[in-house]
Design a protein around this motif. Structure first.
Motif, PDB file in Angstrom:
ATOM      1  N   MET A 148     -25.023 -49.633  40.372  1.00  0.00           N
ATOM      2  CA  MET A 148     -26.138 -49.495  39.450  1.00  0.00           C
ATOM      3  C   MET A 148     -26.141 -48.119  38.789  1.00  0.00           C
ATOM      4  O   MET A 148     -26.386 -47.997  37.612  1.00  0.00           O
ATOM      5  CB  MET A 148     -27.435 -49.766  40.216  1.00  0.00           C
ATOM      6  N   GLU A 149     -25.835 -47.076  39.569  1.00  0.00           N
ATOM      7  CA  GLU A 149     -25.822 -45.742  39.016  1.00  0.00           C
ATOM      8  C   GLU A 149     -24.705 -45.578  37.980  1.00  0.00           C
ATOM      9  O   GLU A 149     -24.878 -44.898  36.975  1.00  0.00           O
ATOM     10  CB  GLU A 149     -25.651 -44.714  40.131  1.00  0.00           C
ATOM     11  N   GLN A 150     -23.589 -46.225  38.187  1.00  0.00           N
ATOM     12  CA  GLN A 150     -22.493 -46.171  37.225  1.00  0.00           C
ATOM     13  C   GLN A 150     -22.922 -46.818  35.910  1.00  0.00           C
ATOM     14  O   GLN A 150     -22.592 -46.350  34.832  1.00  0.00           O
ATOM     15  CB  GLN A 150     -21.268 -46.877  37.789  1.00  0.00           C
ATOM     16  N   ASN A 151     -23.701 -47.884  35.972  1.00  0.00           N
ATOM     17  CA  ASN A 151     -24.219 -48.549  34.789  1.00  0.00           C
ATOM     18  C   ASN A 151     -25.164 -47.637  34.016  1.00  0.00           C
ATOM     19  O   ASN A 151     -25.146 -47.598  32.798  1.00  0.00           O
ATOM     20  CB  ASN A 151     -24.949 -49.832  35.201  1.00  0.00           C
ATOM     21  N   GLU A 152     -26.009 -46.879  34.726  1.00  0.00           N
ATOM     22  CA  GLU A 152     -26.922 -45.967  34.047  1.00  0.00           C
ATOM     23  C   GLU A 152     -26.148 -44.859  33.342  1.00  0.00           C
ATOM     24  O   GLU A 152     -26.483 -44.458  32.249  1.00  0.00           O
ATOM     25  CB  GLU A 152     -27.918 -45.381  35.049  1.00  0.00           C
ATOM     26  N   GLN A 153     -25.093 -44.351  33.981  1.00  0.00           N
ATOM     27  CA  GLN A 153     -24.269 -43.314  33.370  1.00  0.00           C
ATOM     28  C   GLN A 153     -23.553 -43.834  32.129  1.00  0.00           C
ATOM     29  O   GLN A 153     -23.378 -43.118  31.166  1.00  0.00           O
ATOM     30  CB  GLN A 153     -23.254 -42.783  34.392  1.00  0.00           C
ATOM     31  N   LEU A 154     -23.182 -45.094  32.148  1.00  0.00           N
ATOM     32  CA  LEU A 154     -22.473 -45.691  31.025  1.00  0.00           C
ATOM     33  C   LEU A 154     -23.327 -45.731  29.768  1.00  0.00           C
ATOM     34  O   LEU A 154     -22.848 -45.527  28.663  1.00  0.00           O
ATOM     35  CB  LEU A 154     -22.009 -47.111  31.401  1.00  0.00           C
ATOM     36  N   PHE A 155     -24.629 -45.938  29.915  1.00  0.00           N
ATOM     37  CA  PHE A 155     -25.500 -46.085  28.760  1.00  0.00           C
ATOM     38  C   PHE A 155     -26.337 -44.849  28.462  1.00  0.00           C
ATOM     39  O   PHE A 155     -27.183 -44.877  27.605  1.00  0.00           O
ATOM     40  CB  PHE A 155     -26.417 -47.300  28.939  1.00  0.00           C
ATOM     41  N   SER A 156     -26.084 -43.733  29.155  1.00  0.00           N
ATOM     42  CA  SER A 156     -26.813 -42.507  28.832  1.00  0.00           C
ATOM     43  C   SER A 156     -26.117 -41.806  27.672  1.00  0.00           C
ATOM     44  O   SER A 156     -25.023 -42.168  27.266  1.00  0.00           O
ATOM     45  CB  SER A 156     -26.883 -41.593  30.051  1.00  0.00           C
ATOM     46  N   PHE A 157     -26.733 -40.788  27.163  1.00  0.00           N
ATOM     47  CA  PHE A 157     -26.199 -40.046  26.021  1.00  0.00           C
ATOM     48  C   PHE A 157     -25.107 -39.116  26.534  1.00  0.00           C
ATOM     49  O   PHE A 157     -25.388 -38.130  27.204  1.00  0.00           O
ATOM     50  CB  PHE A 157     -27.350 -39.274  25.365  1.00  0.00           C
ATOM     51  N   PRO A 158     -23.831 -39.396  26.219  1.00  0.00           N
ATOM     52  CA  PRO A 158     -22.725 -38.706  26.885  1.00  0.00           C
ATOM     53  C   PRO A 158     -22.301 -37.369  26.284  1.00  0.00           C
ATOM     54  O   PRO A 158     -21.314 -36.808  26.710  1.00  0.00           O
ATOM     55  CB  PRO A 158     -21.586 -39.718  26.765  1.00  0.00           C
ATOM     56  N   VAL A 159     -23.009 -36.814  25.318  1.00  0.00           N
ATOM     57  CA  VAL A 159     -22.570 -35.595  24.649  1.00  0.00           C
ATOM     58  C   VAL A 159     -23.075 -34.387  25.431  1.00  0.00           C
ATOM     59  O   VAL A 159     -24.266 -34.273  25.721  1.00  0.00           O
ATOM     60  CB  VAL A 159     -23.083 -35.560  23.193  1.00  0.00           C
ATOM     61  N   GLU A 160     -22.154 -33.482  25.782  1.00  0.00           N
ATOM     62  CA  GLU A 160     -22.514 -32.280  26.531  1.00  0.00           C
ATOM     63  C   GLU A 160     -23.312 -31.323  25.664  1.00  0.00           C
ATOM     64  O   GLU A 160     -23.290 -31.404  24.437  1.00  0.00           O
ATOM     65  CB  GLU A 160     -21.253 -31.590  27.038  1.00  0.00           C
ATOM     66  N   THR A 161     -23.969 -30.351  26.306  1.00  0.00           N
ATOM     67  CA  THR A 161     -24.833 -29.417  25.592  1.00  0.00           C
ATOM     68  C   THR A 161     -24.050 -28.561  24.597  1.00  0.00           C
ATOM     69  O   THR A 161     -24.496 -28.361  23.463  1.00  0.00           O
ATOM     70  CB  THR A 161     -25.564 -28.517  26.599  1.00  0.00           C
ATOM     71  N   SER A 162     -22.883 -28.063  25.001  1.00  0.00           N
ATOM     72  CA  SER A 162     -22.103 -27.240  24.071  1.00  0.00           C
ATOM     73  C   SER A 162     -21.615 -28.072  22.881  1.00  0.00           C
ATOM     74  O   SER A 162     -21.576 -27.583  21.747  1.00  0.00           O
ATOM     75  CB  SER A 162     -20.914 -26.604  24.795  1.00  0.00           C
ATOM     76  N   THR A 163     -21.265 -29.317  23.127  1.00  0.00           N
ATOM     77  CA  THR A 163     -20.847 -30.203  22.043  1.00  0.00           C
ATOM     78  C   THR A 163     -22.026 -30.521  21.132  1.00  0.00           C
ATOM     79  O   THR A 163     -21.863 -30.603  19.916  1.00  0.00           O
ATOM     80  CB  THR A 163     -20.242 -31.490  22.614  1.00  0.00           C
ATOM     81  N   GLN A 164     -23.201 -30.686  21.728  1.00  0.00           N
ATOM     82  CA  GLN A 164     -24.393 -30.930  20.920  1.00  0.00           C
ATOM     83  C   GLN A 164     -24.661 -29.751  19.995  1.00  0.00           C
ATOM     84  O   GLN A 164     -24.970 -29.940  18.813  1.00  0.00           O
ATOM     85  CB  GLN A 164     -25.609 -31.181  21.817  1.00  0.00           C
ATOM     86  N   ARG A 165     -24.528 -28.528  20.513  1.00  0.00           N
ATOM     87  CA  ARG A 165     -24.736 -27.347  19.675  1.00  0.00           C
ATOM     88  C   ARG A 165     -23.723 -27.298  18.534  1.00  0.00           C
ATOM     89  O   ARG A 165     -24.069 -26.982  17.392  1.00  0.00           O
ATOM     90  CB  ARG A 165     -24.655 -26.070  20.513  1.00  0.00           C
ATOM     91  N   SER A 166     -22.475 -27.618  18.839  1.00  0.00           N
ATOM     92  CA  SER A 166     -21.440 -27.625  17.799  1.00  0.00           C
ATOM     93  C   SER A 166     -21.722 -28.690  16.749  1.00  0.00           C
ATOM     94  O   SER A 166     -21.556 -28.456  15.551  1.00  0.00           O
ATOM     95  CB  SER A 166     -20.066 -27.869  18.417  1.00  0.00           C
ATOM     96  N   LEU A 167     -22.146 -29.871  17.195  1.00  0.00           N
ATOM     97  CA  LEU A 167     -22.459 -30.948  16.249  1.00  0.00           C
ATOM     98  C   LEU A 167     -23.685 -30.607  15.409  1.00  0.00           C
ATOM     99  O   LEU A 167     -23.739 -30.945  14.218  1.00  0.00           O
ATOM    100  CB  LEU A 167     -22.665 -32.266  16.993  1.00  0.00           C
ATOM    101  N   LEU A 168     -24.664 -29.925  15.999  1.00  0.00           N
ATOM    102  CA  LEU A 168     -25.835 -29.508  15.230  1.00  0.00           C
ATOM    103  C   LEU A 168     -25.451 -28.461  14.184  1.00  0.00           C
ATOM    104  O   LEU A 168     -25.945 -28.490  13.055  1.00  0.00           O
ATOM    105  CB  LEU A 168     -26.925 -28.975  16.154  1.00  0.00           C
ATOM    106  N   SER A 169     -24.553 -27.547  14.545  1.00  0.00           N
ATOM    107  CA  SER A 169     -24.088 -26.549  13.585  1.00  0.00           C
ATOM    108  C   SER A 169     -23.300 -27.218  12.464  1.00  0.00           C
ATOM    109  O   SER A 169     -23.501 -26.903  11.277  1.00  0.00           O
ATOM    110  CB  SER A 169     -23.218 -25.521  14.300  1.00  0.00           C
ATOM    111  N   ALA A 170     -22.419 -28.135  12.818  1.00  0.00           N
ATOM    112  CA  ALA A 170     -21.664 -28.868  11.798  1.00  0.00           C
ATOM    113  C   ALA A 170     -22.607 -29.695  10.926  1.00  0.00           C
ATOM    114  O   ALA A 170     -22.404 -29.814   9.715  1.00  0.00           O
ATOM    115  CB  ALA A 170     -20.628 -29.769  12.449  1.00  0.00           C
ATOM    116  N   GLY A 171     -23.642 -30.258  11.546  1.00  0.00           N
ATOM    117  CA  GLY A 171     -24.626 -31.025  10.789  1.00  0.00           C
ATOM    118  C   GLY A 171     -25.384 -30.168   9.794  1.00  0.00           C
ATOM    119  O   GLY A 171     -25.706 -30.616   8.689  1.00  0.00           O
TER     120      GLY A 171
END
Length: 140
Positions: free
Chosen positions: A1-24
């Motif tokens: 069940m926990e593997q299923n929850e991980q599969l559908f969570s938002f998989p982008v790391e914080t540093s990647t999120q910052r980079s994507l926000l800057s690119a955005g």
């Protein structure tokens, strides 16, 4: 069940999120520049449209109605391509930012799909431009 929850969570790391926000942010800025460029095209067409048509007629040996129609077609195509690319870039930047801030995978994916379409269209236009340049190089 926990593997299923991980599969559908938002998989982008914080540093990647910052980079994507800057690119955005840059994508948003460039899309706004595209819209400003469209406005400048409209202003130039309104102010100097008749003079541009006369210059186009003298450059080509086509009669006046056909020259005017051809010029309007070229201007419309350039306008439509710039508008479409700017809209794709604006939509992609907005959706990626919204998806990251709201942790919504579907919105984030829609933003990346807009980016994908933008880069595909831009790549096709770049290849066509290179082909026309190569043809012009060998013909002249």
């Amino acid at each position: 069940m926990e593997q299923n929850e991980q599969l559908f969570s938002f998989p982008v790391e914080t540093s990647t999120q910052r980079s994507l926000l800057s690119a955005g942010s840059w994508a948003f800025f460039l899309s706004i520049l595209g819209f400003v460029f469209l406005g400048l095209i409209l202003i130039v067409l309104i102010v100097a449209g008749a003079g541009m048509m006369n210059a186009f007629k003298t450059l080509t040996s086509i009669d006046s109605t056909a020259a005017a129609g051809l010029a309007m077609l070229i201007i419309f195509l350039v306008f439509a391509v710039i508008a479409f690319l700017s809209l794709l870039l604006f939509r992609g930047a907005s959706l990626v930012k919204r998806g990251i801030y709201s942790n919504d995978q579907a919105v984030f994916n829609a933003g990346l799909a807009s980016y994908r379409t933008y880069f595909i269209v831009y790549g096709i236009l770049s290849i066509l431009s290179l082909l026309f340049t190569a043809v012009d190089l060998f013909i002249n």
